[in-house]
Enzyme design. Structure first.
Site, PDB file in Angstrom:
ATOM      1  N   ALA A 278      13.361  -7.697  -3.415  1.00 56.19           N
ATOM      2  CA  ALA A 278      13.960  -7.455  -4.735  1.00 56.19           C
ATOM      3  C   ALA A 278      13.674  -6.035  -5.196  1.00 56.19           C
ATOM      4  O   ALA A 278      12.619  -5.489  -4.880  1.00 56.19           O
ATOM      5  CB  ALA A 278      13.351  -8.422  -5.739  1.00 56.19           C
TER       6      ALA A 278
ATOM      7  N   GLN B 287      -6.844 -10.847  -5.490  1.00 52.15           N
ATOM      8  CA  GLN B 287      -5.903 -11.303  -6.527  1.00 52.15           C
ATOM      9  C   GLN B 287      -6.536 -12.235  -7.555  1.00 52.15           C
ATOM     10  O   GLN B 287      -6.084 -12.299  -8.697  1.00 52.15           O
ATOM     11  CB  GLN B 287      -4.691 -11.971  -5.864  1.00 52.15           C
ATOM     12  CG  GLN B 287      -3.851 -10.968  -5.081  1.00 52.15           C
ATOM     13  CD  GLN B 287      -3.000 -11.594  -4.008  1.00 52.15           C
ATOM     14  OE1 GLN B 287      -2.841 -12.809  -3.962  1.00 52.15           O
ATOM     15  NE2 GLN B 287      -2.457 -10.770  -3.130  1.00 52.15           N
TER      16      GLN B 287
ATOM     17  N   SER C 139       1.838  -5.435  -8.744  1.00 53.25           N
ATOM     18  CA  SER C 139       2.716  -6.294  -9.548  1.00 53.25           C
ATOM     19  C   SER C 139       2.141  -6.473 -10.941  1.00 53.25           C
ATOM     20  O   SER C 139       2.864  -6.425 -11.938  1.00 53.25           O
ATOM     21  CB  SER C 139       2.901  -7.652  -8.871  1.00 53.25           C
ATOM     22  OG  SER C 139       3.628  -7.485  -7.679  1.00 53.25           O
TER      23      SER C 139
ATOM     24  N   HIS D 274       0.840  -1.207   0.000  1.00 52.16           N
ATOM     25  CA  HIS D 274       0.000   0.000   0.000  1.00 52.16           C
ATOM     26  C   HIS D 274       0.875   1.257   0.000  1.00 52.16           C
ATOM     27  O   HIS D 274       0.559   2.243  -0.652  1.00 52.16           O
ATOM     28  CB  HIS D 274      -0.921   0.012   1.235  1.00 52.16           C
ATOM     29  CG  HIS D 274      -1.957  -1.072   1.206  1.00 52.16           C
ATOM     30  ND1 HIS D 274      -3.307  -0.818   1.259  1.00 52.16           N
ATOM     31  CD2 HIS D 274      -1.858  -2.416   1.115  1.00 52.16           C
ATOM     32  CE1 HIS D 274      -3.976  -1.959   1.215  1.00 52.16           C
ATOM     33  NE2 HIS D 274      -3.119  -2.946   1.138  1.00 52.16           N
TER      34      HIS D 274
ATOM     35  N   ASP E  63      -6.014   5.547   2.607  1.00 51.14           N
ATOM     36  CA  ASP E  63      -6.183   4.150   2.232  1.00 51.14           C
ATOM     37  C   ASP E  63      -7.571   3.641   2.624  1.00 51.14           C
ATOM     38  O   ASP E  63      -8.182   4.110   3.589  1.00 51.14           O
ATOM     39  CB  ASP E  63      -5.123   3.328   2.966  1.00 51.14           C
ATOM     40  CG  ASP E  63      -4.933   1.969   2.342  1.00 51.14           C
ATOM     41  OD1 ASP E  63      -3.962   1.810   1.592  1.00 51.14           O
ATOM     42  OD2 ASP E  63      -5.767   1.067   2.599  1.00 51.14           O
TER      43      ASP E  63
END
Ligand code: UDP
Length: 481
Positions: free
Chosen positions: A350, A392, A372, A27, A125
């Site tokens: 990453a 998702q 993503s 977020h 949010d």
């Protein structure tokens, strides 16, 4: 003569916008990227957070002209949580419920800041439903930012309104999502609330929804050309006020900004880029399941074996510390892959956007968090969809059925939460080959590259997201006039 803020009209002074991201990197990152869009368009931009989240925020802010203000997170005595739990990263299992509930204690300090600074807008949010009322006390409009695109927003709204899930007799019986273009079928096991969730979580989501309906509107992390049917449906059929200002990840303009988002990367970015530089274009698959997902060792082993069997070069992000035991690795795996220059394992965090944007990367295995998914689309990549939880499954359907740049790995339920058999290496190998080699892969890649081009145009001057930003500002100014 200088005018004071009070006497100057909202139409002729610099607007001030507060951002209040939820305390999870999935977020924080898109909210700060959104704040960067506002700062780059000349608005005064302030992010409100708590002390232990400040480093994630300042790392993501980078060189942008954004002020950070901190308010104190409630104490362990108030929350019942261990000391230092200010980010979802620090939670285990169902601590998320007390964590979500404890954020209501931030209401007073946030209101004090609102009163002091009197911003023209607060973008908060979805997990801070109370922020709408807090802002209203001072006549400040509140916009909700979920970090999502229109498709998942539409699916959520239709499921919530028509409750098709109440008309099926099992968790696995498919149902059609009513009043939604595109004949989207789901099961109860693919909704954000599963049988493992208790009433408290449902209540939190209900409150989030109610506050969204009372808010000034919603900002979508999307662009019109990506999903015109759902952008129109959300606004015209579902009657929601919304602006599309994305993809916000495109606010990362240089390598430094792409490398420093959220947490500190656990590898040397230069080493990773040097490794990628040795690879052919579109030859490496990047595997990462977002900021929070962890797998049991049995699943990690199948992923390793599937990667190896596919013969593709890979970068695999595993949410394990390098100090942890390595039982999750099949025997001799690193010797056969990493040591041969065929693979790169990142244990921890990453620099995802930096990697995705490298020309050697040609595919992405993703859990389909919207960030993503959007980052993969902006990099023009075919994706293997492997949804885990939250919305998702909706996002995965978007990739496989709507924009058709995704290939499903076949998971049908919240396996992480519900237990169940791991996805086998043969299935993973097949999905990887589908996105990396052959005619189908090329067709998907061409489609994905077109989407990436459209995304870039959308945020450039005159593009659809750039222009919708102007509409938002006009709305705000006319509101007070
Ligand atoms: N991310 C990253 N490095 C990692 C894991 C995640 O930079 O090792 C970033 C990713 O680029 C994305 C965000 O974290 O911006 C994750 O958001 P998403 O919506 O994809 O999933 P979530 O973590 O919320 O499930």
């Amino acid at each position: 003569m200088t005018q004071s803020k009070a006497t100057m009209g909202i139409h002729d002074r610099q607007l001030h916008v507060f951002f209040f991201p939820f305390f999870a990197n999935g977020h924080i990152i898109p909210t700060i990227e959104l704040a960067r869009v506002f700062a780059s368009r000349g608005l005064k931009t302030t992010v409100v957070t708590t002390p232990l989240n400040e480093p994630y925020i300042s790392r993501t802010v980078g060189k942008a002209n954004i002020t950070i203000k901190t308010i104190k997170f409630p104490s362990p005595e108030q929350t019942g949580l261990p000391e230092g739990c200010e980010n979802s990263d620090r939670l285990s299992g169902m601590q998320i419920i007390p964590f979500l509930k404890s954020t209501v204690l931030l209401r007073d300090p946030l209101e004090q800041l609102l009163q002091q600074e009197l911003p023209d807008l607060i973008i908060a949010d979805m997990f801070f439903p109370w922020a709408t009322d807090s802002a209203a006390k001072f006549g400040i409009p509140r916009i909700v930012f979920h970090g999502l695109g229109f498709f998942p927003l539409c699916v959520s709204a239709c499921v919530r309104t028509y409750k098709p899930q109440d008309k099926v007799s099992s968790y696995t019986e498919p149902f059609l999502v009513p009043n939604l273009p595109g004949e989207i079928m789901l099961t109860k096991m693919q909704l954000p609330q599963t049988p493992k969730h208790d009433a408290e979580f449902t209540k939190i989501l209900d409150e989030a929804n109610a506050s969204e309906l009372n808010s000034y509107g919603v900002i979508a992390n999307s662009f019109y050309e990506l999903e015109p049917v759902y952008a129109d449906h959300y606004r015209n059929e579902l009657g929601r006020k919304a602006w599309h200002l994305g993809p916000v990840c495109l606010s990362n303009r240089d390598a430094a900004e792409k490398a420093h988002r959220g947490k500190e990367a656990t590898i040397d970015q230069h080493e990773c880029l040097k490794w990628l530089d040795t690879k052919e274009p579109d030859s490496v698959v990047y595997v990462c399941f977002g900021s929070m997902t962890t797998f049991p060792n049995a699943q990690l082993k199948e992923i390793a074996l599937g990667l190896e069997a596919s013969g593709q070069a890979f970068i695999w992000v595993v949410k394990k510390e390098s100090s942890e035991n390595e039982e999750w690795l099949p025997e001799g795996f690193e010797e056969r892959t990493v040591d041969q220059g065929k693979g790169f394992i990142i244990r921890g965090w990453a620099p995802q956007v930096l990697i995705l944007d490298h020309k050697a990367v040609g595919g992405f295995v993703t859990h389909c968090g919207w960030n993503s998914a959007m980052e993969g689309m902006c990099a023009g990549l075919p994706m293997v969809t492997w949804p885990m939880y939250a919305e998702q499954f909706y996002n995965a359907k978007f990739l496989t059925d709507i924009v058709k740049t995704g290939v499903s790995v076949g998971v049908q339920t919240w396996i992480g939460l519900m237990g169940g058999e791991p996805v086998k290496k043969e299935v993973i190998e097949k999905a990887l080959k589908r996105i990396m080699v052959g005619d189908e892969a090329e067709e998907i890649r061409n489609r994905a590259k077109d989407i990436a081009q459209m995304a870039k145009r959308a945020v450039e001057e005159g593009g659809s997201s750039y222009s919708d930003f102007n509409s938002l500002i006009e709305d705000l100014r006319s509101r007070t006039l």
